[in-house]
Design a protein around this motif. Structure first.
Motif, mmCIF file in Angstrom:
data_model
loop_
_atom_site.group_PDB
_atom_site.id
_atom_site.type_symbol
_atom_site.label_atom_id
_atom_site.label_comp_id
_atom_site.label_asym_id
_atom_site.label_seq_id
_atom_site.Cartn_x
_atom_site.Cartn_y
_atom_site.Cartn_z
ATOM 1 N N SER A 1 -5.900 2.835 0.980
ATOM 2 C CA SER A 1 -7.177 3.415 1.392
ATOM 3 C C SER A 1 -7.123 4.928 1.322
ATOM 4 O O SER A 1 -6.038 5.535 1.361
ATOM 5 N N HIS A 2 -8.302 5.522 1.226
ATOM 6 C CA HIS A 2 -8.400 6.979 1.162
ATOM 7 C C HIS A 2 -8.472 7.542 2.568
ATOM 8 O O HIS A 2 -9.288 7.121 3.388
ATOM 9 N N ILE A 3 -7.598 8.497 2.857
ATOM 10 C CA ILE A 3 -7.565 9.155 4.157
ATOM 11 C C ILE A 3 -7.910 10.618 3.955
ATOM 12 O O ILE A 3 -7.295 11.295 3.118
ATOM 13 N N ALA A 4 -8.907 11.101 4.682
ATOM 14 C CA ALA A 4 -9.369 12.478 4.520
ATOM 15 C C ALA A 4 -8.214 13.470 4.639
ATOM 16 O O ALA A 4 -7.459 13.444 5.599
ATOM 17 N N GLY A 5 -8.089 14.324 3.621
ATOM 18 C CA GLY A 5 -7.055 15.349 3.628
ATOM 19 C C GLY A 5 -5.696 14.869 3.165
ATOM 20 O O GLY A 5 -4.787 15.676 2.972
ATOM 21 N N GLN A 6 -5.535 13.553 2.974
ATOM 22 C CA GLN A 6 -4.230 13.019 2.572
ATOM 23 C C GLN A 6 -4.281 12.215 1.290
ATOM 24 O O GLN A 6 -3.245 11.783 0.786
ATOM 25 N N GLY A 7 -5.471 12.009 0.756
ATOM 26 C CA GLY A 7 -5.593 11.217 -0.456
ATOM 27 C C GLY A 7 -5.462 9.740 -0.190
ATOM 28 O O GLY A 7 -5.618 9.277 0.937
ATOM 29 N N VAL A 8 -5.143 8.981 -1.235
ATOM 30 C CA VAL A 8 -4.993 7.533 -1.115
ATOM 31 C C VAL A 8 -3.589 7.213 -0.611
ATOM 32 O O VAL A 8 -2.598 7.648 -1.188
ATOM 33 N N GLN A 9 -3.528 6.463 0.465
ATOM 34 C CA GLN A 9 -2.257 6.094 1.085
ATOM 35 C C GLN A 9 -2.107 4.576 1.085
ATOM 36 O O GLN A 9 -3.073 3.849 1.239
ATOM 37 N N GLU A 10 -0.865 4.116 0.926
ATOM 38 C CA GLU A 10 -0.592 2.677 0.977
ATOM 39 C C GLU A 10 0.165 2.344 2.243
ATOM 40 O O GLU A 10 1.092 3.073 2.635
ATOM 41 N N GLY A 11 -0.223 1.261 2.893
ATOM 42 C CA GLY A 11 0.432 0.830 4.114
ATOM 43 C C GLY A 11 0.262 -0.668 4.298
ATOM 44 O O GLY A 11 -0.158 -1.372 3.375
ATOM 45 N N PRO A 12 0.559 -1.164 5.481
ATOM 46 C CA PRO A 12 0.405 -2.603 5.741
ATOM 47 C C PRO A 12 -1.061 -2.983 5.877
ATOM 48 O O PRO A 12 -1.953 -2.129 5.883
ATOM 49 N N THR A 13 -1.328 -4.260 6.011
ATOM 50 C CA THR A 13 -2.690 -4.741 6.235
ATOM 51 C C THR A 13 -3.164 -4.292 7.614
ATOM 52 O O THR A 13 -2.392 -3.758 8.409
ATOM 53 N N LYS A 14 -4.425 -4.531 7.898
ATOM 54 C CA LYS A 14 -5.018 -4.034 9.136
ATOM 55 C C LYS A 14 -4.305 -4.562 10.374
ATOM 56 O O LYS A 14 -4.119 -3.819 11.345
ATOM 57 N N ASN A 15 -3.908 -5.837 10.353
ATOM 58 C CA ASN A 15 -3.197 -6.390 11.517
ATOM 59 C C ASN A 15 -1.679 -6.403 11.325
ATOM 60 O O ASN A 15 -0.953 -7.016 12.092
ATOM 61 N N LYS A 16 -1.236 -5.705 10.229
ATOM 62 C CA LYS A 16 0.198 -5.544 9.926
ATOM 63 C C LYS A 16 0.907 -6.875 9.669
ATOM 64 O O LYS A 16 2.117 -6.984 9.855
#
Length: 326
Positions: free
Chosen positions: A188-203
């Protein structure tokens, strides 16, 4: 602060200002997704000028009520801020103060003592089966990337970020016709940080069985991407949704293009990308799939959010109910 840190392991106390404590609270959070944390930071930045300088031990409900009054005076895109939005700010403030209470820095959470007006609940319009078929017909002439993205959104209920993070190895063939999809990441795109990859919403990771027609469509898309990469003399991107150069496609691109498809084909303005997820979840519920299974397929930790958000009958079912009573 050094003395308190040595003695207690922390230096926070009731004399610390709300802004100081909230900033430290943000840095300690690990349970929220990066996008959620970024949203909380933005909201707190707007709250700090109003209550940030007040010490935790001196923060009273009246100060928070005055904060809400000021927030209600503001505008967003030329329109008054909605009450639901104002109350989201209160929710973040309350989360900070609940943490202070849990750590026995304050005795009560003053944000919990606010008497709030009711918010207008907007009804989510769920597409009918006819709408879904009309939408699929509209995708026939769309480029491969858009076609596969929206079909998977409709049939799997995956969130936008989860779809953007899909890799080819997430699809495992179980037999000649079907495969199992594992959803474990989100981009997802995070303001000021660009597109970031992480776990799903509930991890949590989840698996979704993909039936034969969709499996065949994904296989055809794979052949297409492989041929395009060979033609360009490059490796195939590990991600499903990469452009002709193998570069990651920005999540907003899919949102904007879908809005264009909806408009060109006469769908209601209330339809958006999440509407495809609504259709999948509501269809499963209305066809008798148990709530726990639907919650797991949708990536919810339990059925409570599912029941509050998705369990409203489609118009066709309401007509059927009316016929029963005649």
């Amino acid at each position: 602060e050094i003395e308190r840190t040595v003695k207690n392991g922390f230096c926070e106390d009731a004399e610390m200002t709300f802004e100081e404590y909230a900033a430290r609270w943000l840095n300690r959070q690990v349970k929220y997704a990066p996008g959620t944390l970024a949203s909380y930071r933005r909201m707190l930045q707007k709250v700090f000028p109003l209550i940030g300088a007040i010490q935790l031990g001196r923060l009273r409900p009246m100060a928070i009520e005055n904060m809400l009054v000021e927030l209600r005076k503001r505008e967003s895109h030329g329109k008054p801020v909605q009450e639901a939005t104002v109350q989201k700010y209160l929710t973040v403030v309350s989360a900070v103060l609940s943490d202070a209470k849990r750590n026995e820095i304050i005795a009560k959470n003053p944000a919990r003592m606010i008497d709030l007006p009711d918010t207008e609940r907007r009804e989510q319009f769920i597409p009918s089966e006819e709408d879904a078929n009309r939408f699929l017909n509209a995708l026939a002439d769309e480029p491969w990337e858009y076609k596969i993205f929206y079909v998977l959104a409709l049939y799997t209920g995956c969130r936008r970020g989860e779809l953007c993070a899909l890799k080819w190895h997430d699809f495992i063939m179980t037999d000649k016709y079907r495969c199992v999809l594992t959803v474990s990441r989100s981009r997802s795109h995070i303001a000021g940080q660009g597109v970031q990859e992480g776990p799903t919403k509930n991890k949590r990771s989840r698996t979704i069985v993909i039936e034969d027609e969709i499996t065949s469509l994904v296989r055809g898309y794979c052949y297409y991407k492989t041929a395009m990469a060979e033609k360009a003399g490059r490796e195939v991107s590990p991600y499903l949704f990469a452009d002709e150069y193998g570069k990651f496609i920005h999540p907003d691109t899919f949102t904007k293009h879908l809005r264009k498809i909806f408009k060109e084909n006469g769908f209601p303005e209330s339809f958006h990308l999440h509407t495809l997820r609504y259709y999948m979840v509501s269809s499963l519920l209305h066809h008798g799939v148990d709530k726990q299974t639907v919650a797991e397929l949708a990536g919810h930790a339990d059925t409570s959010f599912l029941e509050r958000t998705y369990c409203h009958p489609q118009m066709e079912l309401k007509r059927q109910a009316a016929n029963v009573m005649t």
